[in-house]
Design a protein around this motif. Sequence first.
Motif, short mmCIF file in Angstrom:
data_model
loop_
_atom_site.label_atom_id
_atom_site.label_comp_id
_atom_site.label_asym_id
_atom_site.label_seq_id
_atom_site.Cartn_x
_atom_site.Cartn_y
_atom_site.Cartn_z
N ILE A 59 -8.37 4.03 21.96
CA ILE A 59 -7.77 2.91 21.24
C ILE A 59 -7.48 1.79 22.23
O ILE A 59 -6.67 1.96 23.14
CB ILE A 59 -6.48 3.35 20.52
N ARG A 83 0.75 8.34 20.04
CA ARG A 83 0.99 7.27 19.08
C ARG A 83 -0.22 6.34 18.99
O ARG A 83 -0.89 6.08 20.00
CB ARG A 83 2.23 6.48 19.48
N GLY A 84 -0.48 5.81 17.80
CA GLY A 84 -1.58 4.87 17.61
C GLY A 84 -2.19 5.05 16.24
O GLY A 84 -1.82 5.96 15.50
N VAL A 85 -3.12 4.16 15.93
CA VAL A 85 -3.80 4.23 14.63
C VAL A 85 -5.31 4.23 14.89
O VAL A 85 -5.85 3.25 15.41
CB VAL A 85 -3.43 3.03 13.74
N THR A 106 -6.61 5.97 9.44
CA THR A 106 -5.44 5.26 8.93
C THR A 106 -4.18 5.97 9.37
O THR A 106 -4.23 7.07 9.93
CB THR A 106 -5.48 5.18 7.39
N MET A 107 -3.05 5.35 9.12
CA MET A 107 -1.77 6.04 9.22
C MET A 107 -1.51 6.62 7.84
O MET A 107 -1.38 5.87 6.88
CB MET A 107 -0.67 5.05 9.64
N ILE A 146 0.85 -1.20 0.00
CA ILE A 146 0.00 0.00 0.00
C ILE A 146 0.88 1.24 0.00
O ILE A 146 0.61 2.21 -0.71
CB ILE A 146 -0.97 -0.02 1.20
N ARG A 147 1.97 1.18 0.77
CA ARG A 147 2.87 2.34 0.84
C ARG A 147 3.49 2.65 -0.54
O ARG A 147 3.52 3.80 -0.97
CB ARG A 147 3.98 2.06 1.86
N PRO A 200 0.22 7.62 4.76
CA PRO A 200 1.56 7.33 4.22
C PRO A 200 2.31 8.60 3.83
O PRO A 200 3.53 8.65 3.95
CB PRO A 200 1.27 6.46 3.00
N ARG A 222 -9.17 3.81 14.03
CA ARG A 222 -9.84 2.95 13.06
C ARG A 222 -11.35 3.06 13.20
O ARG A 222 -11.86 3.52 14.22
CB ARG A 222 -9.39 1.49 13.24
N THR A 250 -6.28 4.97 1.42
CA THR A 250 -5.40 5.92 2.12
C THR A 250 -5.32 7.24 1.34
O THR A 250 -5.26 8.31 1.95
CB THR A 250 -3.99 5.33 2.31
#
Lengths: 362, 125
Positions: A346, A293-295, A317-318, A34-35, A320, A297, A229
């Motif tokens: 989270i 820090r974290g993602v 999402t994080m 994906i990146r 990119p 969702r 993303t």
Amino acid sequence: MDLREPPLRDTHDDAGAQFTDFGGWEMPVEFDSIRTEHAAVRESVGKFDVSHMGEIAVSGPDATALLNRLTTNDVAALDPGEAQYAAITDADGIMLDDTVVYNLPAGADAEYLFVPNAGHDGEMYERWVAHREEWGLDATVENRTTAYAIIAVQGPDAPDLLGGVTDVDLADMARFDISAGDVAGVDSLVARTGYTGEHGFELLCPWDDAETVWSALECQPCGLGARDTLRLEMGFLLSGQDFHPEDNPRTPYEADIGFVVKLDTEFVGRDALEGISVEGHESELVGLTLVDRGVPRHGYDVTTPDGDHLGTVTSGTMSPTLGEAIALAYLPVEYAEPDRSVRVVIRGEPKKARTTATPFLS
Amino acid sequence: MSFEIPDDLRYLASHEWVRQQDGTVRVGISDFAQDELGDVVFVELPDEGDEFDAEESFGVVESIKAVSDIYAPVGGTVTATNEQLLDEPELVNDDPYGEGWMIELETDADLDDLLSPDEYREQIA
């Protein structure tokens, strides 16, 4: 139930794609990473098979009237060769879907084509036919979802790449223009549309010619993972996730696309939306950036710093491109201003976040 | 697709690997696991001194598309965590058996009870 397959399914399989069920379609979610795919679109060019999107053709003397009464935008404002973004709402102003309506260039075999989201084509076809009958309008409605493949070519190098295989004058196309022309020897429609925020095009070609067009565009193949993303960095909505008529009923005002509501036209949901435009709405889709820090969702709770519930993450999402965790959530309208401090919960832990204007990527 | 499965490690069915070192064991996730997850963007690790039972979750690894718990292959006490992963979680993708390691545990467990490389190969075949 068997999944519907895009015309390029075997081609994607040969390219090593991983697949996912998306709206009842077996679609590639990832080819390489994906990146990598995301970066290709932001920095150069990538191609997406988005043949799971629906296509409904509308023609005839009352085609404009029918479309205008079932979408929130002003279809009559479109000249041939122009397109617009619109919402499709019920009588309460709740979004059933979002769509792009194309007024096709002269010579096309229909006057209009609109593009419902994956899996919505049957429902939208029936909605159009039922309202045509109810209103006694003279229009032909056809579900052409498996007549057209759609290939999106997106990224700053998209004009150069596509320009090498088409006779369409891409330089003359403004955003949301659509032209007819030859792409790799295939009669196609070329639209300057897309859902990544990048310069790019969407190519509508005959279903059986998808392979010819796809293989002529020599660039990074991208899956729905990168598409997600990319669209989220722009704050673009994902139907079914950022709004859903039953699970998460929202008006276009709440979904922050009030610009597609033209109250000077007559459409299903207009009166309800006019009332809301006067009285105001309580919650709105707001961008969030995580400080901790974290993602974030889909489904995670959003609270005040004191722990009072404010809303729920619809997409996260994080990023990119930014290297930051980003999200969309419906929050009380006072949180629509940037830099309000909130928390995203989270795995039971409240993580610091701040409200952020969208698009996240300027 | 073939995945790297080093012969000097032991494995868990949930795709963690464990390496015997002097006095401790080192733990990470397998090449297969990182490939299944895709681009790793976040790793949550325990604190030094935390104790875990075998097969107890000690952390979380998140890719763009998925969230997964990571499990202790053996019971023990955390003696080190790979702080580099906090800033460079992509090391889990790039070097799962090297710089992408996650924790070290002090343990007296017998690693022979875990999956051998061949048994793990068979599992993911």
